[in-house]
Design an enzyme around this catalytic site. Structure first.
Site, PDB file in Angstrom:
ATOM      1  N   ASP A   1      -5.939  15.701   3.483  1.00 16.50           N
ATOM      2  CA  ASP A   1      -5.828  14.245   3.363  1.00 16.50           C
ATOM      3  C   ASP A   1      -7.139  13.569   2.945  1.00 16.50           C
ATOM      4  OD1 ASP A   1      -3.160  13.921   3.984  1.00 16.50           O
ATOM      5  OD2 ASP A   1      -3.494  13.444   6.096  1.00 16.50           O
TER       6      ASP A   1
ATOM      7  N   LYS B   1      -3.637   5.790   6.588  1.00 20.35           N
ATOM      8  CA  LYS B   1      -2.620   5.943   5.531  1.00 20.35           C
ATOM      9  C   LYS B   1      -1.243   6.137   6.149  1.00 20.35           C
ATOM     10  CE  LYS B   1      -1.644  10.422   6.165  1.00 20.35           C
ATOM     11  NZ  LYS B   1      -0.521  10.788   6.902  1.00 20.35           N
TER      12      LYS B   1
END
Ligand SMILES: C[C@@](CO)(OP(=O)(O)O)[C@H](O)COP(=O)(O)OP(=O)(O)OC[C@H]1O[C@@H](n2ccc(N)nc2=O)[C@H](O)[C@@H]1O
Ligand SMILES: Nc1ncnc2c1ncn2[C@@H]1O[C@H](COP(=O)(O)OP(=O)(O)O)[C@@H](O)[C@H]1O
Length: 313
Positions: A144, A16
Site C-alpha cells: 500500500d 485510504k
C-alpha cells in the site's frame, strides 16, 4: 557529507479506502496475492512531523519515532532508514512525531500512509531522492505504500504496488465506522485463501478484465465515478468470518441509508458511501445515538493533500 538542513517539516498522511478490491492468485515471487483495486484517499489522516532530534526524545541513538498508540517496529521509521541507505543522506538524527488519527490495523493503510509521508518529508528536506527512487523504496516497504506516497485516486495492480494514477476524486462522502478491534492483513488473506479453495480463485485473465473495465471508467474524460457492478471487496467474507462484528457493521451502515456499504480493505473498519457530506453527517448522528464510533470523511487527492509546511523545530 550533506548539509544538516535542520528544519522541521510536517504533512498529512491520509487514510485510504478500497472502493474495489478483487483478489487473484498468489504470485511466486513474494507470496503476495495479485489483485486489482481502486484506492481513494480520504480527509481522515495522521499528522507527521520530521524534525531534528532533541535531548529527551527517547529511544536508541539515531533516528527515533514517537507514535502514541502504536507499539513495536514502526513503518515510518523503517521508511526513514531505507531513505538514508538509498540516498546516503547523513544529516544528524531526526525524530518522527506522529499524531495518529487513522485507526490502527483497521484496513485503512495508516502505517503505509505514515511511511509515504516520511519519504515525502525526507526528500523535501534533503533535496535527495527522485520520484522513481521514492517509488521503489515505497514498494519495498509494503503493497500500500506506493499509493500512500502520492495520495489520491489510483488503480492498483500487481500486488497493489503498481499504479495507474487517476485525476479527480470519487464523488460523495464516506462514513467510516470503526470496529474498535484490530485485524491482521496477513490473517485475512490467509482466511480468504481457505474460503476461496471452495469457490475457486479469480484467474489472471479475469483480473486483467477488471483492470481494463475500471481503467476505462476512471481514466476517461468524465469526472471519475464507479458503478456498483465494479465495487466489490473479495476480502469481505474472510473479514466477516474472522470478525463477525464486521458483518453487523455493514448492516448498520445500510440501516442508516448508505448507498453502498462495505468492508474497508482487509477490515475490520467498514465504510458507507453517501451522496454528500450532509447526508453522511446525518447518518453519523444516528450511529452516535446508537453508541457507534463513526465519522465522516470525504475523498481527497492532488497537491493539496500532500502539501509540506515548515513548523518550529
Ligand atoms: C488489503 C490491503 C488493500 O489495500 O490493505 P489494508 O486494507 O490491509 O490496509 C492491501 O492489499 C495490503 O497491503 P499492505 O498492508 O501494505 O500489505 P503488505 O505489508 O505488503 O503485506 C502484509 C501481508 O498481507 C498479505 N498480502 C498483502 C498484499 C497482497 N497483495 N497480498 C497478500 O497476500 C501477505 O500475507 C503479506 O505478508
Ligand atoms: N506508523 C504506523 N501506524 C500504524 N500501524 C503501524 C505503524 N507502523 C507499524 N504499524 C503496524 O502495522 C500493522 C498494520 O497497521 P495499519 O497500517 O494501521 O493497518 P492496515 O494494514 O490494516 O491498513 C499494525 O499491526 C501496526 O502495529
Amino acid at each position: 557529507m550533506s548539509a544538516d538542513h535542520g528544519t522541521a517539516v510536517s504533512t498529512v498522511a491520509p487514510a485510504k479506502v478500497n472502493a474495489t478490491l478483487v483478489v487473484g492468485p498468489v504470485r511466486e515471487r513474494d507470496g503476495r496475492h495479485e489483485l486489482v483495486t481502486v484506492m481513494q484517499s480520504l480527509t481522515l489522516g495522521d499528522q507527521v512531523v520530521l524534525r531534528p532530534r532533541r535531548d529527551g526524545d527517547g529511544g536508541e541513538d539515531g533516528d527515533v519515532v514517537r507514535c502514541p498508540g502504536v507499539g513495536g517496529d514502526n513503518l515510518a521509521l523503517r521508511a526513514l532508514t531505507a531513505f538514508r541507505q538509498a540516498t546516503g543522506w547523513d544529516a544528524p538524527p531526526r525524530t518522527i512525531d506522529i499524531v495518529k488519527r487513522i485507526p490502527v490495523a483497521a484496513g485503512m493503510a495508516g502505517g503505509s500512509a505514515d511511511a509515504g509521508a516520511v519519504l515525502r518529508l525526507a526528500a523535501h528536506v534533503s533535496g535527495l531522492g527522485d520520484a522513481a527512487l521514492l517509488q521503489e523504496l515505497a514498494a519495498a516497504l509494503g503493497s500500500d505504500v506506493p499509493h500512500q506516497l502520492r495520495p489520491g485516486l489510483a488503480i492498483g495492480h500487481g500486488a497493489g504496488e503498481q499504479l495507474i494514477r487517476c485525476s479527480g476524486v470519487l464523488p460523495g462522502a464516506v462514513v467510516v465506522l470503526r470496529a474498535g478491534v484490530e485485524l491482521s492483513t496477513a490473517a485475512v488473506y490467509r482466511r480468504h485463501d481457505e474460503l476461496d479453495a471452495a469457490t475457486g480463485t479469480r484467474t489472471r485473465a479475469a483480473l486483467d478484465g477488471w483492470r481494463e473495465r475500471i481503467a476505462q471508467t476512471l481514466t476517461g474524460p468524465a469526472p471519475p465515478s464507479l458503478p456498483d457492478a465494479l465495487c466489490v471487496n473479495d476480502l469481505e467474507p474472510a473479514a466477516v468470518d474472522l470478525c463477525p462484528l464486521v458483518g453487523s457493521n455493514v448492516e448498520r451502515l445500510r440501516g442508516v441509508g448508505a448507498q453502498r456499504a462495505m468492508v474497508c480493505g482487509s477490515g475490520p473498519t467498514t465504510i458507507g458511501w453517501f451522496v454528500d457530506a450532509e447526508r453522511a453527517q446525518a447518518a453519523v448522528a444516528r450511529l452516535h445515538e446508537d453508541g457507534a464510533d463513526a465519522l465522516v470523511a470525504v475523498p481527497t487527492g492532488g497537491a493539496a493533500v500532500s502539501t509540506i509546511i515548515e513548523v518550529p523545530a
